[in-house]
Motif scaffolding. Structure first.
Motif, mmCIF file in Angstrom:
data_model
loop_
_atom_site.group_PDB
_atom_site.id
_atom_site.type_symbol
_atom_site.label_atom_id
_atom_site.label_comp_id
_atom_site.label_asym_id
_atom_site.label_seq_id
_atom_site.Cartn_x
_atom_site.Cartn_y
_atom_site.Cartn_z
ATOM 1 N N SER A 1 -36.622 8.342 -46.790
ATOM 2 C CA SER A 1 -35.484 7.898 -47.585
ATOM 3 C C SER A 1 -36.011 7.011 -48.705
ATOM 4 C CB SER A 1 -34.456 7.166 -46.729
ATOM 5 O OG SER A 1 -35.046 6.035 -46.112
ATOM 6 N N GLY A 2 -35.142 6.793 -49.692
ATOM 7 C CA GLY A 2 -35.540 6.015 -50.852
ATOM 8 C C GLY A 2 -35.893 6.934 -52.000
ATOM 9 N N GLY A 3 -36.517 6.401 -52.996
ATOM 10 C CA GLY A 3 -36.892 7.185 -54.149
ATOM 11 C C GLY A 3 -35.795 7.178 -55.203
ATOM 12 N N GLY A 4 -36.025 7.958 -56.270
ATOM 13 C CA GLY A 4 -35.058 8.042 -57.348
ATOM 14 C C GLY A 4 -35.699 7.791 -58.698
ATOM 15 N N LEU A 5 -34.850 7.379 -59.630
ATOM 16 C CA LEU A 5 -35.280 7.146 -61.008
ATOM 17 C C LEU A 5 -35.445 5.640 -61.244
ATOM 18 C CD1 LEU A 5 -35.723 8.116 -63.966
ATOM 19 C CD2 LEU A 5 -33.231 7.900 -64.252
ATOM 20 N N VAL A 6 -36.566 5.266 -61.847
ATOM 21 C CA VAL A 6 -36.824 3.860 -62.141
ATOM 22 C C VAL A 6 -37.513 3.759 -63.492
ATOM 23 C CG1 VAL A 6 -39.049 3.870 -60.928
ATOM 24 C CG2 VAL A 6 -37.800 1.720 -61.195
ATOM 25 N N GLN A 7 -37.293 2.676 -64.192
ATOM 26 C CA GLN A 7 -37.931 2.469 -65.484
ATOM 27 C C GLN A 7 -39.378 2.012 -65.297
ATOM 28 O OE1 GLN A 7 -35.520 -0.245 -67.771
ATOM 29 N NE2 GLN A 7 -34.158 1.392 -68.423
ATOM 30 N N PRO A 8 -40.219 2.277 -66.263
ATOM 31 C CA PRO A 8 -41.599 1.768 -66.195
ATOM 32 C C PRO A 8 -41.613 0.258 -65.976
ATOM 33 C CG PRO A 8 -41.389 3.342 -67.983
ATOM 34 C CD PRO A 8 -40.003 3.111 -67.465
ATOM 35 N N GLY A 9 -42.504 -0.158 -65.095
ATOM 36 C CA GLY A 9 -42.571 -1.565 -64.727
ATOM 37 C C GLY A 9 -41.689 -1.931 -63.561
ATOM 38 N N LEU B 1 -39.981 3.192 -50.524
ATOM 39 C CA LEU B 1 -39.746 4.395 -49.738
ATOM 40 C C LEU B 1 -39.877 4.050 -48.262
ATOM 41 C CD1 LEU B 1 -41.847 7.032 -51.727
ATOM 42 C CD2 LEU B 1 -39.524 6.197 -52.162
ATOM 43 N N SER B 2 -39.059 4.725 -47.457
ATOM 44 C CA SER B 2 -39.107 4.543 -46.008
ATOM 45 C C SER B 2 -39.396 5.870 -45.339
ATOM 46 C CB SER B 2 -37.779 3.986 -45.492
ATOM 47 O OG SER B 2 -37.478 2.744 -46.084
ATOM 48 N N CYS B 3 -39.999 5.774 -44.168
ATOM 49 C CA CYS B 3 -40.326 6.965 -43.389
ATOM 50 C C CYS B 3 -40.064 6.643 -41.922
ATOM 51 C CB CYS B 3 -41.778 7.356 -43.613
ATOM 52 S SG CYS B 3 -42.375 8.734 -42.611
ATOM 53 N N ALA B 4 -38.991 7.178 -41.389
ATOM 54 C CA ALA B 4 -38.620 6.941 -39.997
ATOM 55 C C ALA B 4 -39.294 7.972 -39.110
ATOM 56 C CB ALA B 4 -37.113 7.005 -39.830
ATOM 57 N N ALA B 5 -40.045 7.494 -38.133
ATOM 58 C CA ALA B 5 -40.831 8.372 -37.266
ATOM 59 C C ALA B 5 -40.206 8.445 -35.877
ATOM 60 C CB ALA B 5 -42.255 7.855 -37.169
ATOM 61 N N SER B 6 -40.239 9.629 -35.285
ATOM 62 C CA SER B 6 -39.706 9.808 -33.939
ATOM 63 C C SER B 6 -40.451 10.928 -33.242
ATOM 64 C CB SER B 6 -38.203 10.121 -33.992
ATOM 65 O OG SER B 6 -37.979 11.338 -34.675
ATOM 66 N N GLY B 7 -40.207 11.044 -31.947
ATOM 67 C CA GLY B 7 -40.755 12.163 -31.205
ATOM 68 C C GLY B 7 -41.865 11.816 -30.237
ATOM 69 N N ARG B 8 -42.410 10.627 -30.371
ATOM 70 C CA ARG B 8 -43.474 10.200 -29.458
ATOM 71 C C ARG B 8 -43.783 8.734 -29.752
ATOM 72 N NH1 ARG B 8 -48.494 12.286 -29.017
ATOM 73 N NH2 ARG B 8 -49.082 10.141 -28.506
ATOM 74 N N THR B 9 -44.648 8.158 -28.954
ATOM 75 C CA THR B 9 -45.175 6.833 -29.293
ATOM 76 C C THR B 9 -46.338 7.030 -30.249
ATOM 77 O OG1 THR B 9 -46.638 6.910 -27.380
ATOM 78 C CG2 THR B 9 -44.513 5.834 -27.077
ATOM 79 N N THR C 1 -42.993 -1.597 -36.190
ATOM 80 C CA THR C 1 -43.061 -0.854 -34.936
ATOM 81 C C THR C 1 -41.766 -0.950 -34.140
ATOM 82 O OG1 THR C 1 -44.070 -2.740 -33.825
ATOM 83 C CG2 THR C 1 -45.566 -1.107 -34.778
ATOM 84 N N THR C 2 -40.953 -1.954 -34.413
ATOM 85 C CA THR C 2 -39.674 -2.070 -33.698
ATOM 86 C C THR C 2 -38.656 -1.056 -34.217
ATOM 87 O OG1 THR C 2 -38.767 -3.736 -35.203
ATOM 88 C CG2 THR C 2 -40.088 -4.534 -33.363
ATOM 89 N N LYS C 3 -38.840 -0.644 -35.467
ATOM 90 C CA LYS C 3 -37.939 0.347 -36.063
ATOM 91 C C LYS C 3 -38.596 1.717 -36.195
ATOM 92 C CE LYS C 3 -35.424 -3.094 -38.792
ATOM 93 N NZ LYS C 3 -35.000 -3.517 -40.148
ATOM 94 N N ASN C 4 -39.858 1.819 -35.770
ATOM 95 C CA ASN C 4 -40.595 3.080 -35.912
ATOM 96 C C ASN C 4 -40.541 3.593 -37.350
ATOM 97 O OD1 ASN C 4 -41.530 3.242 -33.283
ATOM 98 N ND2 ASN C 4 -40.828 5.329 -32.980
ATOM 99 N N THR C 5 -40.743 2.705 -38.284
ATOM 100 C CA THR C 5 -40.600 3.051 -39.696
ATOM 101 C C THR C 5 -41.811 2.535 -40.484
ATOM 102 O OG1 THR C 5 -38.197 2.989 -39.540
ATOM 103 C CG2 THR C 5 -39.145 2.799 -41.741
ATOM 104 N N VAL C 6 -42.215 3.369 -41.412
ATOM 105 C CA VAL C 6 -43.308 3.038 -42.323
ATOM 106 C C VAL C 6 -42.722 2.911 -43.725
ATOM 107 C CG1 VAL C 6 -45.546 3.768 -43.211
ATOM 108 C CG2 VAL C 6 -44.884 4.338 -40.875
ATOM 109 N N TYR C 7 -43.264 1.987 -44.490
ATOM 110 C CA TYR C 7 -42.744 1.724 -45.825
ATOM 111 C C TYR C 7 -43.842 1.865 -46.876
ATOM 112 C CZ TYR C 7 -39.086 -0.463 -43.025
ATOM 113 O OH TYR C 7 -38.110 -0.693 -42.108
ATOM 114 N N LEU C 8 -43.413 2.285 -48.057
ATOM 115 C CA LEU C 8 -44.287 2.282 -49.224
ATOM 116 C C LEU C 8 -43.552 1.505 -50.308
ATOM 117 C CD1 LEU C 8 -46.765 3.193 -50.845
ATOM 118 C CD2 LEU C 8 -45.502 5.272 -51.444
ATOM 119 N N GLU C 9 -44.041 0.302 -50.556
ATOM 120 C CA GLU C 9 -43.473 -0.549 -51.596
ATOM 121 C C GLU C 9 -44.283 -0.332 -52.872
ATOM 122 O OE1 GLU C 9 -40.929 -2.937 -50.808
ATOM 123 O OE2 GLU C 9 -40.701 -3.260 -52.957
ATOM 124 N N MET C 10 -43.611 0.080 -53.930
ATOM 125 C CA MET C 10 -44.293 0.393 -55.184
ATOM 126 C C MET C 10 -43.810 -0.543 -56.282
ATOM 127 S SD MET C 10 -44.192 4.549 -54.995
ATOM 128 C CE MET C 10 -42.402 4.641 -54.908
#
Length: 118
Positions: free
Chosen positions: A7-15, A20-28, A74-83
């Motif tokens: 989830s996340g993403g879209g249009l952003v101006q330069p600067g 972005l988020s990435c929710a993981a499931s299915g195993r540890t 790890t509590t939300k099983n989510t990985v983030y990419l902050e840009m």
């Protein structure tokens, strides 16, 4: 079976900034490495960076170092990419992926478009 939902993403101006988020499931995910990749228009998919699920150790491509930050909750099983300080050349479809440490990435998110434009 590992599932990665982005989830996340879209249009952003330069600067500008995006997260972005990435929710993981299915195993540890102990022992896994979670990666972020991107594919720009007319380009090959390239590695952006990664984070170790258990030790939070990160690594970045040169193009991302100093501007992008990868983290995991790890509590939300989510990985983030902050840009931050985004540039037009960061325009791409971004993918998260999962791999057992030392092995190939075998699970992929659906991809999310990031467009950097004024």
């Amino acid at each position: 079976q590992v599932q990665l939902v982005q989830s996340g993403g879209g249009l952003v101006q330069p600067g500008g900034s995006l997260r972005l988020s990435c929710a993981a499931s299915g195993r540890t995910f102990s022992g896994y490495v979670m990666g972020w990749f991107r594919q720009g228009p007319g380009k090959e998919r390239e590695f952006v960076g990664s984070v170790g699920w258990s030790d939070a150790r990160t690594g970045y491509a040169a193009s991302a170092k100093g501007r992008f930050t990868i983290s995991r909750d790890t509590t939300k099983n989510t990985v983030y990419l902050e840009m931050n300080s985004l540039k037009p050349e960061d325009t791409a479809v971004y993918y998260c992926a999962a791999a057992l440490r030392g092995q190939a990435y075998t699970a992929w998110g659906q991809g999310t478009q990031v467009t950097v434009s004024s």
